[in-house]
Design an enzyme around this catalytic site. Structure first.
Site, PDB file in Angstrom:
ATOM      1  N   GLU A  14       0.864  -1.183   0.000  1.00 17.45           N
ATOM      2  CA  GLU A  14       0.000   0.000   0.000  1.00 17.45           C
ATOM      3  C   GLU A  14       0.898   1.228   0.000  1.00 17.45           C
ATOM      4  OE1 GLU A  14      -3.104   1.228  -0.274  1.00 17.45           O
ATOM      5  OE2 GLU A  14      -2.189   3.164   0.174  1.00 17.45           O
TER       6      GLU A  14
ATOM      7  N   ILE B 233     -22.407   2.776   0.169  1.00 19.15           N
ATOM      8  CA  ILE B 233     -23.604   1.984  -0.099  1.00 19.15           C
ATOM      9  C   ILE B 233     -23.191   0.595  -0.559  1.00 19.15           C
ATOM     10  CG2 ILE B 233     -25.761   1.843  -1.424  1.00 19.15           C
ATOM     11  CD1 ILE B 233     -25.669   4.411   0.087  1.00 19.15           C
TER      12      ILE B 233
ATOM     13  N   HIS C  85     -24.724  -1.711  -2.798  1.00 15.03           N
ATOM     14  CA  HIS C  85     -25.829  -1.683  -3.750  1.00 15.03           C
ATOM     15  C   HIS C  85     -26.432  -3.062  -3.924  1.00 15.03           C
ATOM     16  CE1 HIS C  85     -25.054   2.444  -4.917  1.00 15.03           C
ATOM     17  NE2 HIS C  85     -23.780   2.160  -5.031  1.00 15.03           N
TER      18      HIS C  85
ATOM     19  N   CYS D 154     -13.275  11.850  22.999  1.00 13.40           N
ATOM     20  CA  CYS D 154     -14.094  12.495  21.965  1.00 13.40           C
ATOM     21  C   CYS D 154     -15.497  12.632  22.522  1.00 13.40           C
ATOM     22  CB  CYS D 154     -14.096  11.659  20.693  1.00 13.40           C
ATOM     23  SG  CYS D 154     -15.325  12.180  19.464  1.00 13.40           S
TER      24      CYS D 154
ATOM     25  N   CYS E  25     -18.118  14.423  21.291  1.00 13.59           N
ATOM     26  CA  CYS E  25     -19.211  14.376  20.322  1.00 13.59           C
ATOM     27  C   CYS E  25     -19.658  12.941  20.040  1.00 13.59           C
ATOM     28  CB  CYS E  25     -18.803  15.041  19.009  1.00 13.59           C
ATOM     29  SG  CYS E  25     -18.380  16.793  19.160  1.00 13.59           S
TER      30      CYS E  25
ATOM     31  N   CYS F 186     -11.189  17.155  20.517  1.00 15.69           N
ATOM     32  CA  CYS F 186     -10.410  15.959  20.834  1.00 15.69           C
ATOM     33  C   CYS F 186      -9.129  15.837  20.030  1.00 15.69           C
ATOM     34  CB  CYS F 186     -11.253  14.713  20.634  1.00 15.69           C
ATOM     35  SG  CYS F 186     -11.606  14.368  18.912  1.00 15.69           S
TER      36      CYS F 186
END
Lengths: 477, 422
Positions: A31, A47, A49, A398, A400, A440
């Protein structure tokens, strides 16, 4: 000497690595970035599909439906957020109704279960915020949403636990052929292997041309998105599509597995590395979305982003051995429905390797499950038990998203450790919420420094070169 | 574990500290302050510039010094402080769900609760700035924390979007530490910050202020390399052809603060869409009896001194509620006419305990010589005040003797009129 070299750590490469990890072969995944899923895999509609959209005689149709079924299984096994919320392809006006019928028939031909055509009254009951102008829709019960980067990470982590070697920061720079196999030079190590699987996304053509003739071309197509706050998360209960055009499936409006609302994408040709959003693109997406769901409150937007589709010059997936280089398999042009088809595409590569005489035996005991602790989903007692064992789960970092230090530490010390603030975000959602890491981010940076023994000046936002702090005028603390 | 306090205060910033102190002085003895950070002080800890305490203490203190006054005073009381603790939720029945490493997950009950969670910064996404998403883009408060708490500069060539106080303060701060601040870019035709900050943070350092401008594009990957700034028209839309490029490696966003009311919303407290904070009465009580709110969580303030004074009101009111029972009285609404963005309080319980009723509000544009009018629904003027000027960036306050409200008929209406006195 490896048996298989996979080039590209996106969803397709990670799926290939996952399956190969079950066999008694030596596999390496290369990678180019410092993390998997850092390209198109993290920047799409998320999505899975159902498969009614591709033309029946295409590879897209062939791999979408089985891929989607495998996705459901894999997400269950590997603890990846997945929700079969269903989709509606809406017709806005009588003149679009024939398209709905065509999609229905195509879906039948492609083996998509449960399709129904809904008329106006039923449609609006199911989806009250849909525009008045929607007169009919294709109801697709098997359409689903997923966390695409967590999906790729889960596949890659399982592969690594099964012995697959992951080389990050390894952009392929040269490929040569010897009698016994290939030599692949990268920006980190040089590796040798008998077979290559090319899953290099927007760069698949360039990678192929390092050794082969020009037989495929990737034309990158950018898609821009809005991601809205959770307060908009129940604006719609299903994924809402407009009728597809030549350019693609068009702008959708959908809930996300994290509780947000995602809106997009448009389609505009671009360079392979061009993920900038544009004023025109954002406006295009916004107006198209408001046509489907006029009540979307865009003031609740928390982030814009763009992803680049790898569209091939054949108008379809490319799933074949290179015509000029034996033992080199192309999984290229994997644009939508690529995320949906990924495991089926990976299995096509597995079948090809079997045809070459490889992959005779699966391993005796390979790992085929994964579980992640999500603090906010635990019961009160479970929370307390966990905190008693590991106090770091008692400190919420964090706010939120209610993510404790324990989850961040797990991300920093996981099978594929997070090396940047965004890598932490992709693993445990810290920084994904409405303040977008304003609160954060600094605390995550602090943990990165502490756990990975970095100075502040080395902390990365995401990719290599994205250091967040440039100087330390007061000297060391 | 279930422990009942007279009062639980959520947040140990300037609002929470002042509220707890006032509640103690008014006679409550079982008070708990819950704070998520490792020390009390809230945002003041990173505000190392001075200018705090001009009204309250008649001194020019830094943020930490201002917080220190309250923290030291509280040490002399029996008020408990629970640090490094996050509130996960507040139930309408006053159960506060908290979690920390030391004690795990608990439910604490307060006969009264004061919400003092402050606010968060508006992000790039909220204003949808197009471009790349590289390292080098920060909200001004986040950059301030890196600088003042951790000792790091976030960049060397800076463009600041927004002329609110935090942006202005950071313009000076980064310049003092060796960064080059190229410009402060402001969407509106006037600045949102305090006039003294424009002078002391921009003018004094020759940092240009571009009014009626905005950032239309950001370039660079993996780090910011430049941004495009364009002039905007009267509808705040960029004017083509006015673009200029700034070569910078850093963009600070000072584009607004949003009261942090996720907890309040979950509890079912009614919020005012204009302030994004709870609807409150004159005693800072919310729509749920016994739950009060004060400070930036109610409406974004300019001065910590005002936060402390408003918080003291809430603290005293919580004490009254515990010692003397709930407030009663006639519910009187306070509405506004165009020109006034919002008022706090949004309604009153009349008669009030104090002889004076305070109304805080903001105007929605610059006003020259003008009048503030408090009328009732029949059109009768109950009180009027003169101002030489009013700006959106400075919260206005009027203090109305209660006796003047006694002759009202119907609800109250606050408005402003420009021009010489009639």
């Amino acid at each position: 000497m490896y048996d298989v070299i996979i080039i590209g750590g996106g969803i397709v490469g990670c799926a290939a690595a996952y399956y190969l990890g079950q066999y008694d072969v030596k596999t390496v995944l290369l990678e180019k970035e410092n993390d998997v899923a850092d390209g198109t895999t993290k920047a799409n509609s998320a999505i899975i599909h159902a498969g009614y959209d591709p033309q029946p005689d295409t590879l897209m149709a062939k791999y979408n439906v089985p891929g989607a079924a495998l996705a459901k299984e894999l997400c269950e096994k590997l603890d990846v957020p997945y929700w079969q919320c269903g989709a509606l392809v809406a017709a806005f006006g009588e003149e679009e109704k024939p398209q709905i019928r065509r999609l229905y028939q195509r879906g039948q031909a492609n083996g998509v279960p449960g399709l129904r055509i809904l008329e106006k009254a039923e449609l609006h009951q199911l989806e009250p915020n849909l525009a008045e102008a929607a007169v009919q829709a294709l109801w697709v019960p098997t359409s689903a949403i997923v966390s695409p980067w967590e999906y790729a990470l889960a596949l890659a982590e399982t592969a690594v636990r099964n012995g697959v070697v992951l080389n990050l920061n390894s952009e392929v720079t040269a490929i040569t052929r010897q009698a016994a196999g290939f030599t692949v030079a990268t920006t980190s190590h040089t590796v040798r292997g008998r077979y290559i699987i090319n899953a290099a996304g927007v760069n698949a053509d360039k990678v192929h041309e390092l050794i082969g003739k020009k037989e495929l071309t990737i034309q990158p197509v950018k898609g821009e998105y809005y991601l809205l706050d959770k307060s908009e998360g129940d604006r719609v209960a299903h994924t809402i599509f407009q009728c597809p055009t030549a350019a693609g499936k068009g702008v959708l409006v959908s809930p996300t597995v994290h509780g947000n609302l995602i809106v997009g994408p448009n389609a505009a040709q671009c360079g392979p590395d061009d993920t900038a959003t544009t004023a025109l693109g954002q406006d295009e997406v916004r107006s198209a979305a408001l046509k489907s769901v006029p009540s979307i409150n865009f003031r609740e937007n928390i982030r814009n982003f763009a992803g680049v589709r790898a569209r091939s010059d054949r108008g379809d997936f490319i799933v074949e051995e290179s015509r000029s280089v034996p033992d080199f398999f192309n999984l290229a042009g994997i644009m939508s429905p690529g995320l949906s088809a990924a495991p089926a595409l990976a299995l096509a590569a597995v079948d090809w390797l079997k045809g070459k005489g490889l992959l005779k035996e699966k391993k005796q005991d390979y790992i085929d499950s994964r579980k992640r602790i999500r603090f906010k989903e635990l019961s009160d007692e479970q929370k307390n038990q966990l905190i008693e064992q590991e106090p770091a789960y008692g400190r919420i970092i964090c706010r939120c998203e209610t993510i404790p230090e324990g989850e961040i530490l797990a991300a920093l010390h996981g099978v594929i450790p997070a090396v940047s603030i965004d890598a932490v975000k992709r693993r445990c959602n810290a920084g994904m919420g409405r303040c977008q890491g304003g609160f954060c981010g600094e605390r995550v940076a602090d943990l990165l420094m502490r756990e990975h023994h970095l100075s502040g000046l080395e902390v990365l936002q995401d990719k290599a070169g994205s250091q967040i702090l440039v100087a330390q005028p007061k000297g060391r603390r | 574990m279930n422990m009942t306090y007279d009062l639980i205060v959520i947040g140990a910033g300037p609002a929470g500290l002042a509220a707890a102190q006032a509640a103690w002085e008014a006679g409550l003895k079982h008070i708990l302050i819950i704070e998520r950070d490792k020390e009390a002080g809230g945002i003041l800890n990173q505000c190392i510039h001075n200018g705090f305490g001009l009204h309250l203490f008649k001194q020019e203190l830094t943020g930490p010094e201002f917080a220190g006054r309250f923290i030291d005073a509280l040490k002399q009381t029996g008020v408990e402080l629970m640090l490094d603790t996050m509130v996960l939720s507040v139930e309408a029945d006053h159960c506060v769900h908290v979690v920390n490493s030391a004690s795990g997950y608990q439910c604490l009950t307060g006969q009264t609760i004061i919400l003092a969670m402050g606010c968060r910064e508006r992000t790039r996404g909220a204003i949808a700035i197009p471009g790349t998403r590289p390292a080098g883009i920060y909200t001004a408060g986040a950059a301030q924390r890196y600088m003042n708490i951790d000792g790091y500069l976030v960049g060397s060539r800076v463009v600041i979007l927004g002329s609110g106080d935090i942006g202005l303060i950071m313009a000076r701060r980064m310049t003092l530490e060796g960064a080059k601040v190229l410009a402060c870019v402001e969407l509106m035709p006037y600045s949102g910050g305090l006039p003294r900050n424009i002078a002391q943070c921009l003018k004094d350092f020759d940092i240009p202020l571009y009014l009626s401008h905005t950032i239309t594009d950001i370039k660079g990957d993996p780090r910011v390399t430049s941004c495009t700034v364009a002039q905007v028209d009267e509808h705040r839309r960029p004017i083509p052809g006015t673009e200029r490029e700034f070569e910078c490696d850093t963009i600070l966003l000072s584009v607004g603060l949003i009261p942090e009311n996720e907890l309040s919303r979950q509890t079912g407290i009614v919020l005012d869409p204009r302030t994004k904070g709870p609807l409150v009465y004159e005693n800072m009580e919310t729509s749920i009896p016994g739950i009060f709110a004060c400070g930036n969580v109610v409406h974004v303030h300019d001065l910590a001194d005002n936060v402390a004074m408003e918080a003291a009101k809430a603290g005293r009111a919580a004490a009254q509620a515990v010692l003397n029972g709930p407030r009663s009285g006639e519910e009187v609404s306070v509405s506004t006419l165009p020109g006034v963005t919002y008022t706090v309080p949004q309604h009153l319980h009349l008669p009030v305990r104090d002889p004076l009723v305070e109304f805080s509000f903001r105007v929605n544009r610059n006003y020259g010589k003008s009048r503030i009018l408090l009328k009732d629904e029949s059109g009768q003027t109950l009180a009027r005040y003169q101002r030489d000027f009013m700006v959106p960036g400075s919260m206005e306050k009027i203090t109305v003797p209660q006796v003047l409200l006694e002759k009202r008929s119907g609800g109250l209406i606050l408005s402003v009129e420009e021009g010489e006195a009639a």
